[in-house]
Design an enzyme around this catalytic site. Sequence first.
Site, mmCIF file in Angstrom:
data_model
loop_
_atom_site.group_PDB
_atom_site.id
_atom_site.type_symbol
_atom_site.label_atom_id
_atom_site.label_comp_id
_atom_site.label_asym_id
_atom_site.label_seq_id
_atom_site.Cartn_x
_atom_site.Cartn_y
_atom_site.Cartn_z
ATOM 1 N N GLY A 103 1.155 -1.244 -0.228
ATOM 2 C CA GLY A 103 -0.294 0.014 0.240
ATOM 3 C C GLY A 103 0.739 1.601 0.414
ATOM 4 N N ARG B 77 0.715 -4.651 -5.433
ATOM 5 C CA ARG B 77 0.772 -5.973 -4.724
ATOM 6 C C ARG B 77 1.464 -7.513 -4.559
ATOM 7 N NH1 ARG B 77 -0.983 -3.979 0.582
ATOM 8 N NH2 ARG B 77 -2.416 -2.698 1.308
ATOM 9 N N ASP C 233 5.465 -4.761 6.139
ATOM 10 C CA ASP C 233 5.340 -6.078 6.820
ATOM 11 C C ASP C 233 5.533 -7.193 5.865
ATOM 12 O OD1 ASP C 233 3.233 -5.943 7.055
ATOM 13 O OD2 ASP C 233 2.883 -7.070 9.157
ATOM 14 N N THR D 270 4.156 1.995 6.745
ATOM 15 C CA THR D 270 3.288 1.742 7.027
ATOM 16 C C THR D 270 2.714 2.926 7.385
ATOM 17 O OG1 THR D 270 1.400 0.606 7.925
ATOM 18 C CG2 THR D 270 3.810 0.215 8.519
ATOM 19 N N ASP E 147 0.662 2.650 9.772
ATOM 20 C CA ASP E 147 -0.401 1.846 10.664
ATOM 21 C C ASP E 147 0.452 1.270 11.730
ATOM 22 O OD1 ASP E 147 -2.374 1.137 8.994
ATOM 23 O OD2 ASP E 147 -1.265 -0.937 8.614
ATOM 24 N N ASP F 2 3.358 0.152 12.765
ATOM 25 C CA ASP F 2 3.147 -1.912 13.830
ATOM 26 C C ASP F 2 4.302 -2.354 13.123
ATOM 27 O OD1 ASP F 2 2.413 -2.187 10.910
ATOM 28 O OD2 ASP F 2 0.424 -3.235 11.566
ATOM 29 N N ARG G 239 -5.004 -2.036 10.579
ATOM 30 C CA ARG G 239 -5.057 -3.311 9.848
ATOM 31 C C ARG G 239 -5.076 -3.606 11.331
ATOM 32 N NH1 ARG G 239 -3.642 -5.592 5.230
ATOM 33 N NH2 ARG G 239 -2.270 -4.266 4.733
HETATM 34 O O1 F6P Z 1 -0.996 -1.145 5.545
HETATM 35 C C1 F6P Z 1 -1.933 0.290 5.468
HETATM 36 C C2 F6P Z 1 -3.060 0.385 5.478
HETATM 37 O O2 F6P Z 1 -3.762 0.980 4.641
HETATM 38 C C3 F6P Z 1 -4.244 -0.790 6.313
HETATM 39 O O3 F6P Z 1 -4.222 0.433 7.083
HETATM 40 C C4 F6P Z 1 -5.352 -0.897 5.756
HETATM 41 O O4 F6P Z 1 -5.995 -2.242 5.943
HETATM 42 C C5 F6P Z 1 -4.690 -1.419 4.171
HETATM 43 O O5 F6P Z 1 -3.865 -1.168 3.755
HETATM 44 C C6 F6P Z 1 -5.693 -1.220 3.608
HETATM 45 O O6 F6P Z 1 -5.131 -1.688 2.072
HETATM 46 P P1 F6P Z 1 -5.526 -1.631 0.505
HETATM 47 O O7 F6P Z 1 -5.538 -0.202 -0.213
HETATM 48 O O8 F6P Z 1 -5.114 -2.876 0.159
HETATM 49 O O9 F6P Z 1 -7.123 -1.676 0.376
#
Ligand code: F6P
Length: 341
Positions: A11, A72, A103, A125, A127, A129, A171
Amino acid sequence: MGVLGVLTAGGDCPGLNAVIRGVVARCEERGKEVVGILNGWEGLLEDRTVMLDRDKVRGILGRGGTILGTSRMDPYVHGDGLASCQETLSRNGIDQVIVIGGDGTLRSAMELASEGLEIVGVPKTIDNDICGTDITFGFHTAVQIATDAVDRLATTAEAHNRIIIVEVMGRTRGWIATFAGLAGGADYILIPEVAYDINHVVDVLRSRHRSGHRYSIVVVAEGIAPPAGYESARTKKDAFGFDRLGGVGYPVAAAIEDLTQFETRVTVLGHVQRGGTPVASDRVLASRLGVTAADFALDGLTNVMVGVRGTEMMPVPLSEATAETRGVPDNLYAIAQTFFG
Ligand code: F6P
């Protein structure tokens, strides 16, 4: 001397361009050529690259997204590891790669490093984390965006005597929820790290409303479980096998409305938390990470990521960084709890 490759995968995250700019600037200073690998691992698998120099990275410091693109795709899911990257590496003369990712991406980087590719990771990230680092770039930008949203939602909630549930990303961890909830003065915060009792949430909101405050803001992390007896529609997985989250605010709102009879609405902030320009502290952090990652690579380090410990940056083995995710400590959540209601 070979060429250094740099890629952004997973992401996106505010500050990615600032990291790339830092990598390129330091490499140019130290006489190492840099090639950008396009669309994350996809560019390595499908030989899509672009030469980068100082001029190509001018004007991108404050720009959101990533000039290299991201995806991804994964070398072990969509290819057979290092063997499937070899053609791109040889054709471009790449002998080292800086991987900017979360991660899932860092786990693939570690496997490639164990197959012999020289890799330095940069933890990325919103997040916040990732283990082995106190902070990840993009986090403070996401928190600022979420806090602005909480501030705005509080005024409309007050005007209408409503409860508003603000669902934020993160997440399986509650860093964004805890910080934005604290900064925005939320009346309750629900995070995956701390089990909750919906009846306690309801008691706190009722007592707040009894004392004359007829609106409330509840910040909910997307990774919490829905209240017992209420369903959350989570079915899809992303390319790394993670649940695609979003929407748990709705069952939380339904339960609160059923139990209190107070009108309860939901705002899911979603990707707005990742878009746009990084705040100043993220630009500084990302620039430091980019420059330091280049230094680590040029000094011959591999299979590590750049970790932030206090005011210092240091190499952290990718195995340590990817072993688990880093949760919100109890004492931080306890501070947020002090302000509930
Ligand atoms: O890991 C970053 C994040 O923004 C999370 O907070 C969220 O759950 C996820 O990516 C969303 O991913 P995508 O853009 O693939 O929907």
